[in-house]
Motif scaffolding. Structure first.
Motif, PDB file in Angstrom:
ATOM      1  N   GLY A  96       1.011  -1.313   0.007  1.00 27.92           N
ATOM      2  CA  GLY A  96       0.046   0.005  -0.046  1.00 27.92           C
ATOM      3  C   GLY A  96       0.844   1.128   0.096  1.00 27.92           C
ATOM      4  O   GLY A  96       2.064   1.120  -0.031  1.00 27.92           O
ATOM      5  N   ASP A  97       0.263   2.463   0.004  1.00 27.97           N
ATOM      6  CA  ASP A  97       0.970   3.624  -0.142  1.00 27.97           C
ATOM      7  C   ASP A  97       1.607   3.928   0.956  1.00 27.97           C
ATOM      8  O   ASP A  97       2.544   4.625   1.154  1.00 27.97           O
ATOM      9  N   SER A  98       1.164   3.581   2.385  1.00 23.31           N
ATOM     10  CA  SER A  98       1.876   3.912   3.657  1.00 23.31           C
ATOM     11  C   SER A  98       2.767   2.739   3.937  1.00 23.31           C
ATOM     12  O   SER A  98       3.380   2.810   5.072  1.00 23.31           O
ATOM     13  N   GLY A  99       3.207   1.790   3.179  1.00 25.57           N
ATOM     14  CA  GLY A  99       4.205   0.566   3.487  1.00 25.57           C
ATOM     15  C   GLY A  99       3.656  -0.542   2.815  1.00 25.57           C
ATOM     16  O   GLY A  99       2.938  -0.800   2.040  1.00 25.57           O
ATOM     17  N   TRP A 100       4.237  -1.802   3.160  1.00 28.72           N
ATOM     18  CA  TRP A 100       4.194  -3.144   2.520  1.00 28.72           C
ATOM     19  C   TRP A 100       4.759  -3.960   3.601  1.00 28.72           C
ATOM     20  O   TRP A 100       5.545  -3.589   4.451  1.00 28.72           O
ATOM     21  N   ALA A 101       4.379  -5.442   3.484  1.00 29.52           N
ATOM     22  CA  ALA A 101       4.485  -6.591   4.247  1.00 29.52           C
ATOM     23  C   ALA A 101       5.024  -7.741   3.423  1.00 29.52           C
ATOM     24  O   ALA A 101       4.631  -8.005   2.381  1.00 29.52           O
ATOM     25  N   PHE A 102       5.818  -8.504   3.988  1.00 34.52           N
ATOM     26  CA  PHE A 102       6.293  -9.837   3.018  1.00 34.52           C
ATOM     27  C   PHE A 102       6.869 -10.728   4.207  1.00 34.52           C
ATOM     28  O   PHE A 102       7.334 -10.367   5.406  1.00 34.52           O
ATOM     29  N   ASP A 103       6.624 -11.993   3.794  1.00 32.61           N
ATOM     30  CA  ASP A 103       7.330 -13.259   4.326  1.00 32.61           C
ATOM     31  C   ASP A 103       8.372 -13.573   3.853  1.00 32.61           C
ATOM     32  O   ASP A 103       8.584 -13.551   2.650  1.00 32.61           O
ATOM     33  N   THR A 104       9.447 -14.034   4.793  1.00 33.15           N
ATOM     34  CA  THR A 104      10.494 -14.815   3.967  1.00 33.15           C
ATOM     35  C   THR A 104      10.770 -16.215   4.349  1.00 33.15           C
ATOM     36  O   THR A 104      10.253 -16.329   5.678  1.00 33.15           O
ATOM     37  N   PHE A 105      11.262 -17.001   3.657  1.00 33.17           N
ATOM     38  CA  PHE A 105      11.317 -18.392   4.192  1.00 33.17           C
ATOM     39  C   PHE A 105      12.585 -18.910   3.832  1.00 33.17           C
ATOM     40  O   PHE A 105      13.256 -18.958   2.902  1.00 33.17           O
ATOM     41  N   ASP A 106      13.014 -19.811   4.979  1.00 28.48           N
ATOM     42  CA  ASP A 106      14.066 -20.652   4.853  1.00 28.48           C
ATOM     43  C   ASP A 106      13.584 -22.112   4.525  1.00 28.48           C
ATOM     44  O   ASP A 106      13.156 -23.063   5.523  1.00 28.48           O
ATOM     45  N   THR A 107      13.822 -22.570   3.430  1.00 18.60           N
ATOM     46  CA  THR A 107      12.911 -24.224   3.266  1.00 18.60           C
ATOM     47  C   THR A 107      13.834 -25.253   3.723  1.00 18.60           C
ATOM     48  O   THR A 107      13.511 -26.354   3.760  1.00 18.60           O
ATOM     49  N   VAL A 108      14.991 -25.142   4.290  1.00 19.06           N
ATOM     50  CA  VAL A 108      15.916 -26.047   4.956  1.00 19.06           C
ATOM     51  C   VAL A 108      15.462 -26.114   6.389  1.00 19.06           C
ATOM     52  O   VAL A 108      15.203 -27.186   6.679  1.00 19.06           O
ATOM     53  N   THR A 109      15.102 -25.070   7.173  1.00 18.54           N
ATOM     54  CA  THR A 109      15.137 -25.303   8.523  1.00 18.54           C
ATOM     55  C   THR A 109      13.534 -25.101   8.934  1.00 18.54           C
ATOM     56  O   THR A 109      13.114 -25.044   9.946  1.00 18.54           O
ATOM     57  N   GLN A 110      12.633 -24.462   7.770  1.00 22.73           N
ATOM     58  CA  GLN A 110      11.246 -24.145   8.254  1.00 22.73           C
ATOM     59  C   GLN A 110      11.197 -22.767   8.745  1.00 22.73           C
ATOM     60  O   GLN A 110      10.141 -22.617   9.403  1.00 22.73           O
ATOM     61  N   ALA A 111      12.177 -22.217   9.036  1.00 21.88           N
ATOM     62  CA  ALA A 111      12.118 -20.806   9.793  1.00 21.88           C
ATOM     63  C   ALA A 111      11.671 -19.776   8.530  1.00 21.88           C
ATOM     64  O   ALA A 111      11.991 -19.942   7.516  1.00 21.88           O
ATOM     65  N   MET A 112      10.689 -18.696   9.211  1.00 27.02           N
ATOM     66  CA  MET A 112      10.317 -17.809   8.358  1.00 27.02           C
ATOM     67  C   MET A 112      10.108 -16.600   9.249  1.00 27.02           C
ATOM     68  O   MET A 112      10.335 -16.580  10.482  1.00 27.02           O
ATOM     69  N   SER A 113      10.195 -15.536   8.442  1.00 24.28           N
ATOM     70  CA  SER A 113       9.606 -13.982   9.167  1.00 24.28           C
ATOM     71  C   SER A 113       8.970 -13.222   8.534  1.00 24.28           C
ATOM     72  O   SER A 113       8.907 -13.112   7.162  1.00 24.28           O
ATOM     73  N   SER A 114       7.869 -12.569   9.332  1.00 23.45           N
ATOM     74  CA  SER A 114       7.008 -11.684   8.457  1.00 23.45           C
ATOM     75  C   SER A 114       7.787 -10.102   8.834  1.00 23.45           C
ATOM     76  O   SER A 114       8.173 -10.123   9.935  1.00 23.45           O
ATOM     77  N   HIS A 115       8.075  -9.581   7.618  1.00 21.12           N
ATOM     78  CA  HIS A 115       8.609  -8.163   7.520  1.00 21.12           C
ATOM     79  C   HIS A 115       7.422  -7.106   7.369  1.00 21.12           C
ATOM     80  O   HIS A 115       6.647  -7.220   6.548  1.00 21.12           O
ATOM     81  N   TYR A 116       7.592  -6.007   8.065  1.00 19.87           N
ATOM     82  CA  TYR A 116       6.681  -4.909   8.186  1.00 19.87           C
ATOM     83  C   TYR A 116       7.303  -3.624   7.735  1.00 19.87           C
ATOM     84  O   TYR A 116       8.192  -3.223   8.654  1.00 19.87           O
TER      85      TYR A 116
END
Length: 246
Positions: free
Chosen positions: A164-184
């Protein structure tokens, strides 16, 4: 953010209801409360990761005794300040391992909260904790997304979910460890502010195995709270595991 509140301290709690306003609308809340109230019947409900009370408060308003567990005092303070907040008992602690008094007809985790436990061991502990609180025949309910790895082309590790105009959000994935992070990323006055929250993504079949380790068995799985069928194209699921009645 206070260390004791984990990743949901005062700065997150102050904006949580506004930033997740879509999840507070009746169309998102009412079907979940309907299903949980039906499972609770004449018994009590335990919410793991109760937060600001998005589900706990309307469930309690239906006459279901509700207790919550949450690590964040800042989030719980928002729950307490809302109408009916005094009706929901809360224990501050890690919902993977914290035990509370009483026996419950239903224990539940909503809105991807199982992923806030960032190791497989912690997620397994959570299932065992849920099972220990359930009365015979009681149910453990989890709402969580299906990992979006099909959206990752070779060489890419990020999937956007809000722009959106005020920002964005996305997820990153590590397919080896099943770790992920949500970034805002939020844009205020032309300046960007970034925060991230770690998760561990988990597959439906892996959750079923965790349930079996805790003595629970899968009873139902739907795409959402309206009980739409779960298919290979479903982006999320609501799963119900039952504790043996005998």
């Amino acid at each position: 953010m206070g260390d004791d509140d984990g990743y949901f301290g005062e700065d997150v709690a102050a904006e949580y209801d506004r930033s997740e306003a879509e999840m507070f609308r009746p169309g998102a809340v009412d079907p979940a409360v309907d299903l949980l109230a039906g499972l609770a019947g004449d018994g009590a409900a335990l919410e793991l990761g109760v937060g600001t009370g998005r589900i706990a408060l309307p469930l309690a308003a239906r006459g279901v005794p509700v207790h919550g567990v949450d690590l964040s005092r800042a989030m719980v303070a928002r729950l307490r300040a809302k109408p009916g907040g005094e009706e929901v008992g809360v224990t501050i602690g890690d919902f993977a391992t914290t035990r509370v008094a009483g026996e419950f007809a239903v224990v539940y985790l909503v809105f991807n909260t199982i992923g806030n436990l960032t190791t497989q061991d912690a997620q397994v502990d959570c299932f065992r904790t849920a099972a220990a609180h359930l009365r015979p025949g009681g149910c453990f309910v989890v709402e969580v997304g299906v990992p979006e790895l099909r959206r990752l082309p070779p060489g890419q590790s990020a999937v956007p979910f809000r722009i959106g105009d005020s920002g964005w959000a996305f997820d990153t994935f590590d397919t080896v460890t099943q770790a992920m992070s949500s970034h805002y990323v939020t844009i205020v006055g032309g300046r960007a502010r970034h925060r991230s929250i770690p998760f561990r993504y988990v597959w439906p079949a892996e959750l079923d195995l965790m349930a079996r380790l805790a003595g629970l068995r899968l009873r139902e799985r739907w795409e959402d709270w309206t009980r739409a069928p779960f298919t290979g194209e479903s982006g999320a699921h609501v799963s119900v595991w039952a504790k043996p009645a005998g």
